[in-house]
Design a protein around this motif. Structure first.
Motif: not given
Length: 336
Positions: A71-77, A93-99, A116-125
């Protein structure tokens, strides 16, 4: 001590994955005590999502989880599914760019937490375990008094969380497929409290008793820090325990009243014959989730990937302790 109003934090548009009881608490806090909003909710049951959306005036509901993340309106999940699903839903969520803010316990084990944290770190989220207790005013007061040396050198930390829960075997708390048991649902609070104050322990010694479904019905553990410092925790599904916490030092102690993990009161006592109360703090207030919601909004707005109050290394340490307790008492989740 000044309590910062969560309404002073920036607004954030949330999407909710899995609209159960804890998600209801979250959505109520967002709406009633912050500037943020919930704009989307998803469930495997479209009717359940629609009912949740109607209850909290959420504009969009979905019969799946992927649509919330997309959802493009969602800023965080906010991930509120059972422990067994946390990793997959956080990664979605992280793979769609959502914190993400992920309910505690953060996952089934440390390996999943690392993913989970590796994915967040890679995406800088931004990613955070939803250990809301750490943001409550009375916990801020406890930490500030310890840091100021009010009780001297900390020697022991004790905390418990037990509830009398007469549950059928199919309930998620007794279901090994859903990472059930007292530890991940209740014991995470006293363990996180100890790790917050003392850091990662050097050694863990645990005993426990299992349910007939082979998850932990009761677990007790001692966390060793050095030759002098210990933490003692207890958790159970089988009886309502005091749910208090005590931090004892060489010059005094701090006692947190029941329920220590919710907004409550605390006293600083001196170790004389009468154990005189020298300071009190009244942290009672409505709700409590609003403080962590405000923290996420501040961090995401500032472009940070971690909160200083629930850092990734702290969540890893908490999960490492729980992994070791489970190993010692013989709880293994399917597929681990």
């Amino acid at each position: 001590m000044t309590v910062i109003d969560p309404r002073e934090a920036p607004a954030l548009r949330w999407g909710v994955i899995a609209p159960g009881g804890i998600a209801r608490t979250f959505a109520h806090a967002v709406r009633s005590a912050t500037r943020s909003t919930v704009v989307a909710v998803g469930s495997r049951d479209a009717g359940r999502a629609a009912a949740f959306a109607q209850e909290f005036d959420i504009p969009r509901s979905y019969g799946d989880y992927a649509s919330v993340a997309a959802d493009q309106e969602v800023e965080a999940v906010y991930v509120a599914s059972p422990h067994s699903e946390h990793r997959d839903h956080a990664l979605l969520a992280l793979r769609t760019g959502k914190p993400v803010l992920v309910e505690k316990a953060l996952a089934r084990n440390e390996r999943e937490v690392h993913q989970m944290f590796a994915a967040a770190e890679e995406a800088n989220l931004f990613a955070m375990e939803a250990m809301w207790t750490r943001f409550l005013p009375h916990i801020d007061w406890v930490r500030s008094r310890i840091a100021a040396g009010a009780i001297g050198e900390v020697v022991t930390v004790t905390a418990d969380h037990g509830q009398s829960l007469d549950l059928p075997d199919a309930h998620r708390l007794k279901n090994p497929d859903l990472a059930g048991g007292a530890l991940l649902d209740l014991g995470v609070y006293p363990i996180s409290f100890a790790v917050d104050l003392l850091g990662a322990p050097a050694e863990v010694k645990a005993l426990g008793a299992l349910t007939n479904t082979r998850v932990d019905g009761h677990a007790s553990a001692v966390l060793q820090y050095d030759a002098k410092v210990l933490a003692q925790i207890d958790t159970t599904l089988w009886t309502r325990t005091p749910t208090t916490a005590v931090v004892s030092g060489t010059e005094g102690s701090i006692e947190i009243d029941s329920d220590f993990y919710q907004p409550t009161t605390a006293q600083l006592r001196r170790p004389d014959k009468d154990r005189t109360v020298v300071e009190e703090f009244d942290g009672r207030l409505e709700g409590g989730f609003q403080f962590q919601i405000a923290e996420v909004a501040r961090c995401v707005t500032a472009g940070r990937t971690q909160s200083e109050r629930v850092r990734w290394d702290s969540s890893r340490a908490v999960m490492r302790v729980m992994d070791e307790i489970r190993r010692q008492i013989g709880v293994v989740y399917p597929g681990e």
